[in-house]
Design a protein around this motif. Structure first.
Motif, mmCIF file in Angstrom:
data_model
loop_
_atom_site.group_PDB
_atom_site.id
_atom_site.type_symbol
_atom_site.label_atom_id
_atom_site.label_comp_id
_atom_site.label_asym_id
_atom_site.label_seq_id
_atom_site.Cartn_x
_atom_site.Cartn_y
_atom_site.Cartn_z
ATOM 1 N N ALA A 253 0.861 -1.168 0.000
ATOM 2 C CA ALA A 253 0.000 0.000 0.000
ATOM 3 C C ALA A 253 0.903 1.225 0.000
ATOM 4 N N CYS A 254 0.443 2.326 -0.577
ATOM 5 C CA CYS A 254 1.323 3.496 -0.662
ATOM 6 C C CYS A 254 1.797 3.888 0.739
ATOM 7 N N SER A 255 3.045 4.307 0.825
ATOM 8 C CA SER A 255 3.698 4.553 2.114
ATOM 9 C C SER A 255 4.341 5.934 2.118
ATOM 10 N N PRO A 256 4.708 6.456 3.307
ATOM 11 C CA PRO A 256 5.373 7.770 3.360
ATOM 12 C C PRO A 256 6.617 7.834 2.477
ATOM 13 N N LYS A 257 7.360 6.723 2.405
ATOM 14 C CA LYS A 257 8.596 6.731 1.620
ATOM 15 C C LYS A 257 8.314 7.042 0.149
ATOM 16 N N ASP A 261 10.041 10.188 -1.592
ATOM 17 C CA ASP A 261 10.950 10.012 -2.732
ATOM 18 C C ASP A 261 10.531 10.865 -3.919
ATOM 19 N N GLN A 262 9.235 11.204 -4.001
ATOM 20 C CA GLN A 262 8.740 12.050 -5.085
ATOM 21 C C GLN A 262 8.813 13.538 -4.729
ATOM 22 N N GLY A 263 9.232 13.824 -3.474
ATOM 23 C CA GLY A 263 9.334 15.222 -3.056
ATOM 24 C C GLY A 263 8.104 15.774 -2.382
ATOM 25 N N TYR A 264 7.139 14.891 -2.012
ATOM 26 C CA TYR A 264 5.905 15.344 -1.363
ATOM 27 C C TYR A 264 5.970 14.940 0.117
ATOM 28 N N PHE A 265 6.699 15.717 0.903
ATOM 29 C CA PHE A 265 6.913 15.407 2.307
ATOM 30 C C PHE A 265 5.642 15.660 3.105
ATOM 31 N N GLY A 266 5.316 14.730 4.005
ATOM 32 C CA GLY A 266 4.137 14.876 4.837
ATOM 33 C C GLY A 266 2.830 14.473 4.170
ATOM 34 N N HIS A 267 2.894 13.960 2.949
ATOM 35 C CA HIS A 267 1.670 13.533 2.239
ATOM 36 C C HIS A 267 1.087 12.311 2.947
ATOM 37 N N ILE A 268 -0.214 12.316 3.197
ATOM 38 C CA ILE A 268 -0.856 11.180 3.852
ATOM 39 C C ILE A 268 -0.763 9.960 2.948
ATOM 40 N N SER A 269 -0.695 8.753 3.537
ATOM 41 C CA SER A 269 -0.556 7.511 2.767
ATOM 42 C C SER A 269 -1.506 6.460 3.309
ATOM 43 N N CYS A 270 -1.759 5.426 2.491
ATOM 44 C CA CYS A 270 -2.603 4.312 2.942
ATOM 45 C C CYS A 270 -1.966 3.594 4.120
ATOM 46 N N THR A 271 -0.644 3.468 4.100
ATOM 47 C CA THR A 271 0.035 2.784 5.206
ATOM 48 C C THR A 271 -0.211 3.497 6.526
ATOM 49 N N GLU A 272 -0.067 4.837 6.542
ATOM 50 C CA GLU A 272 -0.323 5.581 7.773
ATOM 51 C C GLU A 272 -1.797 5.490 8.172
ATOM 52 N N ASN A 273 -2.681 5.551 7.171
ATOM 53 C CA ASN A 273 -4.108 5.420 7.486
ATOM 54 C C ASN A 273 -4.421 4.059 8.084
ATOM 55 N N PHE A 274 -3.777 3.002 7.570
ATOM 56 C CA PHE A 274 -3.963 1.663 8.141
ATOM 57 C C PHE A 274 -3.402 1.612 9.566
ATOM 58 N N ASN A 275 -2.217 2.160 9.760
ATOM 59 C CA ASN A 275 -1.618 2.152 11.100
ATOM 60 C C ASN A 275 -2.547 2.809 12.108
ATOM 61 N N ASN A 276 -3.137 3.939 11.741
ATOM 62 C CA ASN A 276 -4.043 4.653 12.657
ATOM 63 C C ASN A 276 -5.332 3.859 12.890
ATOM 64 N N ALA A 277 -5.867 3.256 11.840
ATOM 65 C CA ALA A 277 -7.136 2.526 11.967
ATOM 66 C C ALA A 277 -6.977 1.242 12.775
ATOM 67 N N LEU A 278 -5.783 0.626 12.731
ATOM 68 C CA LEU A 278 -5.552 -0.663 13.402
ATOM 69 C C LEU A 278 -5.008 -0.498 14.824
ATOM 70 N N LYS A 279 -4.723 0.733 15.214
ATOM 71 C CA LYS A 279 -4.095 0.981 16.517
ATOM 72 C C LYS A 279 -4.948 0.447 17.656
#
Length: 756
Positions: A253-257, A261-279
């Motif tokens: 799933a798309c991740s912060p990295k 790597d594309q130069g979009y720092f701080g862009h929300i990702s599916c990986t972070e959304n999953f981490n928050n939802a599964l916490k």
């Protein structure tokens, strides 16, 4: 007539089917017939004030077509009756219907909110009739976009996943998960955990390596596996329906990295959304979640490089899964807006959960033409019988067909056909009725064969070509009467092409698809005539099965004059004496049972497509996308006899292009035999020295010749019989298999058996 509203939504009504629509004031409904021959019956819920504006007067009264179909009974009638009961259509509605002929179908604007049922009514068509009920296209020009498709059943739970977010949800074993792309072109990552294992402190998830290994795939591929497994190689989920066909089965799933790597720092990702939802479940966060990437359009280069492009999914497309155990699931609506992954505009995903008590058929989507609504895989009229004998099915041309049968296998089925008798479900063949005063002159122009030489009751095998001489399709043409033909082919697109050609040429013909009204079994083998002669009754005016000549047909009944009607043709795809038996799907089960029971004393076997492939390759018979395609003319496909340029002086589509080609430069379809047991495959290049001189189009191991054989297309300089060539594998240079060019067919070169 007002202008079209902003949001058109399309629907399809199959022949003998119906849909229920709710329309708001000011919205418009437009109905069109696919073949120009199908009428429509409109059943309004508001009897006193229908509230629409019709373009012209229309008959109002009894829904005679709907009532006639229901009275006839049968599969289509039962489904229609079930639908009408579910929509609470009563006798008053059936008595106050609007009846539209095919030449003036509904096109109106509603003055007030209203509900209606639209029916593509039509009676059952007998095998010797030519007026099938056919599909209607309905466009609802709405004021607002349709948010979601109708549920497949009553949902147990619905979960909305706003764009750029993720949600968790629990499902029980046996429940169904429908993941819907609301507005189209939106990727949705999916992960699942074994709920019982989680309660024990173990994170048992879908595992990409286990799934690919068990499914026999070394790398991710566009599309979905039929099953997804956990780390212990046990099935967690099954894919039951898919309306898209283009996904990625396993990448992160798309991740912060990725965004960093594309130069979009701080862009929300599916990986972070999953981490928050599964916490809240105590699941440890990860830097990247391996996921099924639904609706994510990946492609894999031959070297293994993975790329991606804009999704194929359209509004309302979905994937339907079934849980094999209690699961905790998480789905995302991917936030990627920096590339085509979501069509540049992230939108919502919707999830519906259905009860484990529901049943949904396995089906995948296909489209006959790119712009139409997707069509889902169908079951043939014989499926209730074939499915009792095997679990090995594959999708072919929009139908499920058996590949081989348990307890027999491809070799046993092959031998039964060569030595005794075998039966195979060939219902996926498409059937088109060509009817009208110009039917003969039209088909003379549409196909490559000289149709004018045909007699009623005769069949010819022919090609259909495009303007460049390339083959669109091949098939058999039945002359049913002086002004009626039946074209039977493989590609459903051929019917649309014929209709467009008739409109272009101005011929007075109708081209109507009858595939849903005619299902068919091939009964092939040396004892096929004995078997069918025992069960097919024919009148004095019709040829008996015993006397039926090769490439002719007869119409009869099962058992006696009171039996159900069938058509029997002396045709096949095996190179053996054989027949095809054509019937209405309502009679399919009875036909199968009678042939099967009668055939026991003849040593009958069921036959799947794997055995059929062996038989047709031995017989030198061609197959679409193997021996021919729109870039291959009939001579290059090995069926030049279907294109008699010298004896037929009339024009046909593609003739001028074919005549411009020098025969000496055309590649030739030939046979190959090898002296090794090394398997060879469709697509293997053929070499003479360093460079390729042809390609393998089909290959198999021949039980008859006891060696590997192949059909191939060769450059004319290397097509002479006994020429020694090599089949290249790996990169064509690392491995070569010696082979020799031979003539076709491999089996029964004089066609004495099929003519016997």
């Amino acid at each position: 007539m007002s202008e079209s509203c902003e949001y058109p939504t399309e629907y399809r009504i199959p022949g003998q089917g119906a849909i229920c629509l709710n329309v708001r004031a000011g919205e418009r409904i437009q109905v069109t017939s696919e073949d120009g021959s199908q009428g429509c019956e409109l059943l309004p819920f508001a009897i006193e004030d229908q509230g629409w504006m019709l373009t012209e007067p229309v008959d109002k009264g009894l829904a005679a077509g709907t009532l006639s179909l229901i009275k006839e009974g049968g599969i289509a009638a039962k489904k229609l009756q079930t639908d009408l009961q579910r929509w609470q259509v009563d006798e008053a509605m059936l008595a106050n219907a609007y009846v539209f002929a095919a030449d003036r179908l509904p096109d109106f604007q509603a003055r007030q909110d209203l509900s209606m049922v639209l029916v593509a009514a039509g009676d059952k068509m007998a095998v010797d009739e030519h007026r099938p009920a056919s599909e209607l296209k309905v466009v609802h020009f709405a004021k607002q976009p349709v948010d979601l498709p109708e549920p497949l059943a009553v949902p147990v739970k619905e979960i909305r996943i706003p764009h750029s977010s993720a949600r968790t949800y629990e499902v029980k074993a046996g429940q169904w998960i429908q993941i819907i792309d609301v507005q189209g072109k939106q990727s949705s990552d999916f992960i699942a955990f074994d709920k019982a294992a989680l309660e024990q402190g173990r994170e048992m998830t879908i595992d990409g390596t286990a799934t690919r290994t068990v499914m026999g795939m070394s790398l991710p591929q566009p599309g979905l596996f039929s099953k997804f497994l956990d780390q212990e190689q046990q099935t967690m989920l099954e894919v039951v329906q898919d309306t898209v066909g283009r996904h990625d089965s396993f990448m992160f799933a798309c991740s912060p990295k990725y965004y960093e790597d594309q130069g979009y720092f701080g862009h929300i990702s599916c990986t972070e959304n999953f981490n928050n939802a599964l916490k809240s479940y105590g699941i440890q966060p990860r830097f990247g979640w391996p996921a099924i990437n639904f609706f994510f359009n990946t492609y894999a280069e031959p070297c293994g490089t993975i790329g991606f492009a804009e999704p194929w999914s359209r509004p309302g497309d979905y994937v339907l899964l079934r849980a094999n155990r209690d699961l905790l699931c998480a789905s995302s609506a991917c936030p990627d807006d920096i590339d085509p992954a979501n069509g540049w505009q992230p939108t919502d995903i919707h999830v519906r959960i259905y009860s484990e008590q529901e049943e949904f058929p396995r089906s995948i989507a296909y489209r006959t033409v790119p712009e139409e609504l997707s069509r889902m895989t169908k079951l043939t009229g014989f499926h209730s019988r074939t499915s009792k004998l095997t679990k090995h099915f594959a999708e072919y041309r929009g139908y499920w067909v058996a590949t081989e049968y348990e307890g027999w296998g491809a070799n046993s089925e092959y031998l039964a056909c060569r030595e005794k008798v075998a039966m195979i479900d060939l219902t996926p063949l498409r059937k088109f009725e060509v009817v009208g005063t110009d039917a003969e002159v039209f088909m003379q122009y549409a196909v490559t064969r000289n149709v004018r030489r045909m007699s009623v009751g005769e069949i010819v095998y022919s090609a259909i070509c495009n303007e460049t001489g390339g083959m669109i399709d091949d098939g058999t043409l039945f002359k049913m009467s002086d002004q009626t033909f039946r074209w039977i082919c493989g590609d459903p697109y051929t019917g649309k092409w014929l209709r467009e050609l008739a409109e272009k040429t101005g011929h007075n013909v109708k081209v109507m698809e009858s595939s849903d009204q005619i299902h068919n079994l091939a009964v092939q083998g040396p004892r096929s005539r004995e078997l069918l002669a025992e069960i097919i009754w024919t009148s004095e005016q019709q040829t008996s099965v015993q006397d039926l000549a090769w490439f002719h047909f007869t119409v009869g009944r099962i058992g006696n004059a009171k039996g159900f009607p069938v058509m029997v043709s002396r045709t096949g795809y095996t190179g053996e004496l054989g027949f095809e038996v054509w019937c209405h799907p309502d009679n399919a089960e009875d036909l199968w049972d009678l042939i099967w029971e009668t055939g026991q004393k003849y040593g009958i076997a069921p036959m799947g497509f794997d055995a059929l492939d062996k038989l047709r390759i031995e017989a030198g018979l061609i197959f679409a996308e193997h021996e021919f395609c729109p870039l291959t003319n009939p001579f290059e496909a090995g069926i030049g006899f279907t294109t008699p340029l010298k004896t037929n002086d009339e024009d046909f589509v593609g003739r001028k292009a074919i005549e411009r080609q020098a025969p000496e430069s055309q590649h030739k379809l030939m046979g190959l035999v090898t002296e090794t047991n090394e398997p060879i495959h469709h697509g293997d290049n053929i070499y003479h020295g360093r460079f390729p001189v042809g390609v393998v189009t089909s290959a198999t191991f021949s039980p008859l010749l006891k060696k590997q054989i192949a059909l191939c297309r060769l450059a004319p300089d290397f097509a002479a019989i006994d020429t020694e060539i090599e089949i290249g594998q790996l990169d064509g240079q690392q491995k070569r298999i010696p082979a020799k060019v031979v003539s076709l067919p491999f089996y029964d070169p004089e066609r004495t058996r099929v003519r016997s």
